[in-house]
Design a protein around this motif. Structure first.
Motif, PDB file in Angstrom:
ATOM      1  N   ASP A   8       0.936  -1.182   0.556  1.00  0.00           N
ATOM      2  CA  ASP A   8      -0.132   0.055  -0.335  1.00  0.00           C
ATOM      3  C   ASP A   8       0.656   1.179  -0.154  1.00  0.00           C
ATOM      4  OD1 ASP A   8       1.092   0.571   1.849  1.00  0.00           O
ATOM      5  OD2 ASP A   8      -1.185   0.167   3.660  1.00  0.00           O
ATOM      6  N   GLN A   9       0.486   2.196   0.220  1.00  0.00           N
ATOM      7  CA  GLN A   9       1.079   4.074   0.115  1.00  0.00           C
ATOM      8  C   GLN A   9       2.101   4.022   1.141  1.00  0.00           C
ATOM      9  OE1 GLN A   9      -1.835   2.965   0.314  1.00  0.00           O
ATOM     10  NE2 GLN A   9      -3.270   4.695   1.527  1.00  0.00           N
ATOM     11  N   LEU A  15       0.118  -5.728   0.779  1.00  0.00           N
ATOM     12  CA  LEU A  15      -1.027  -6.146   0.472  1.00  0.00           C
ATOM     13  C   LEU A  15      -1.403  -7.710  -0.233  1.00  0.00           C
ATOM     14  CD1 LEU A  15      -2.291  -2.774  -1.801  1.00  0.00           C
ATOM     15  CD2 LEU A  15      -2.851  -3.471   0.795  1.00  0.00           C
ATOM     16  N   SER A  72      -4.216  -9.101  -2.894  1.00  0.00           N
ATOM     17  CA  SER A  72      -3.845  -8.335  -4.182  1.00  0.00           C
ATOM     18  C   SER A  72      -4.425  -9.329  -4.931  1.00  0.00           C
ATOM     19  CB  SER A  72      -2.501  -8.173  -4.350  1.00  0.00           C
ATOM     20  OG  SER A  72      -2.805  -6.722  -3.411  1.00  0.00           O
ATOM     21  N   GLN A 128      -9.117  -1.131  -2.503  1.00  0.00           N
ATOM     22  CA  GLN A 128      -7.806  -0.285  -3.211  1.00  0.00           C
ATOM     23  C   GLN A 128      -8.856   1.590  -3.296  1.00  0.00           C
ATOM     24  OE1 GLN A 128      -8.391  -1.896  -7.071  1.00  0.00           O
ATOM     25  NE2 GLN A 128     -10.103  -0.883  -7.463  1.00  0.00           N
ATOM     26  N   LYS A 151      -2.339   2.290  -4.119  1.00  0.00           N
ATOM     27  CA  LYS A 151      -3.676   3.471  -2.977  1.00  0.00           C
ATOM     28  C   LYS A 151      -4.766   2.663  -2.239  1.00  0.00           C
ATOM     29  CE  LYS A 151      -5.127   7.883  -1.732  1.00  0.00           C
ATOM     30  NZ  LYS A 151      -5.308   9.039  -2.230  1.00  0.00           N
ATOM     31  N   THR A 152      -4.868   2.222  -1.403  1.00  0.00           N
ATOM     32  CA  THR A 152      -5.691   1.712  -0.138  1.00  0.00           C
ATOM     33  C   THR A 152      -6.633   2.763   0.403  1.00  0.00           C
ATOM     34  OG1 THR A 152      -4.177   1.036   1.527  1.00  0.00           O
ATOM     35  CG2 THR A 152      -4.725  -0.436  -0.958  1.00  0.00           C
TER      36      THR A 152
END
Length: 220
Positions: free
Chosen positions: A34-35, A40, A43, A175, A200-201
């Motif tokens: 993630d950001q 993650l 996915s 997401q 990005k979540t």
């Protein structure tokens, strides 16, 4: 900002949904985070343009269970035309439903084993809920390609070099972009063998539950 970025030794993210990069002759390792740099799990990476030779009737029936007021697993990856069974392993009744375009359906209030599995004829994303326990959320990713992979606890997906060059799609249930949207990445046969992918979540908002109100007399 782009919700998905790609970082390699030689290049950075190029755009929102479509990227291209160069990959080495070795198998490709994708690490999805993630950001914030956290791996993650769940996915989904689907190799596009790969013909599915499997006959739907030959595919095994998958299991989406209900345990402790949770769907188990949270995410299930199925092939187009595959059937999914929805046993209820709780000692309370559930009412499973989906309003998703790919497969709207409902299994009305039941316990134990439903009468028959549900067939998922169309590819796409199916979001599951329970009409009694609103906190229950699950996902079924219905793939059109037999080469569809789910990242492990470290966010890792590996793609065989023999599949290159290839275009892939990337998706995650948390997401930031709309749930039906998939990012696209073109991978060729040259250069680096590892890619770091950032999706990005958003943290899902807490969901309420109806609690005891709809329990049957023998539910606990």
């Amino acid at each position: 900002m782009a919700w998905l970025g790609i970082v390699t030794k030689y290049m950075a993210a190029l755009g929102l949904l479509l990227f291209s990069c160069f990959i080495s002759a070795a198998d490709i390792t994708l690490k999805v985070t993630d950001q914030h740099g956290q791996p993650l799990v769940n996915s989904v990476v689907e190799l596009l343009g790969q013909n599915n030779q499997a006959v739907a009737g030959d595919l095994p029936v998958l299991i989406m269970d209900q345990i402790d007021k949770h769907f188990s697993p949270t995410l299930l990856v199925a092939q187009q035309g595959q059937q999914v069974n929805f046993p209820n392993s709780d000692n309370i009744r559930h009412h499973v439903y989906s309003f998703s375009k790919a497969k709207p359906f409902q299994l009305k209030l039941y316990s134990g084993q439903p009468e028959q599995p549900v067939e998922f004829e169309n590819d796409g994303i199916v979001v599951l809920g329970c009409n009694i326990h609103d906190s229950m959320v699950g996902y079924i990713y219905i793939a059109s390609s037999p080469y569809t992979y789910q990242s492990d606890a470290n966010g890792i997906v590996r793609i065989e070099q023999s599949r290159l060059p290839v275009k892939i799609s990337l998706w995650h249930p948390l997401q930031s972009q709309p749930l039906e949207e998939k990012a696209l990445l073109s991978i060729t046969e040259n250069a680096v063998s590892s890619l770091a992918i950032v999706i990005k979540t958003d943290t899902p908002a807490p969901r309420n539950t109806f609690g005891n109100k709809f329990k049957a007399e023998n539910d606990q």
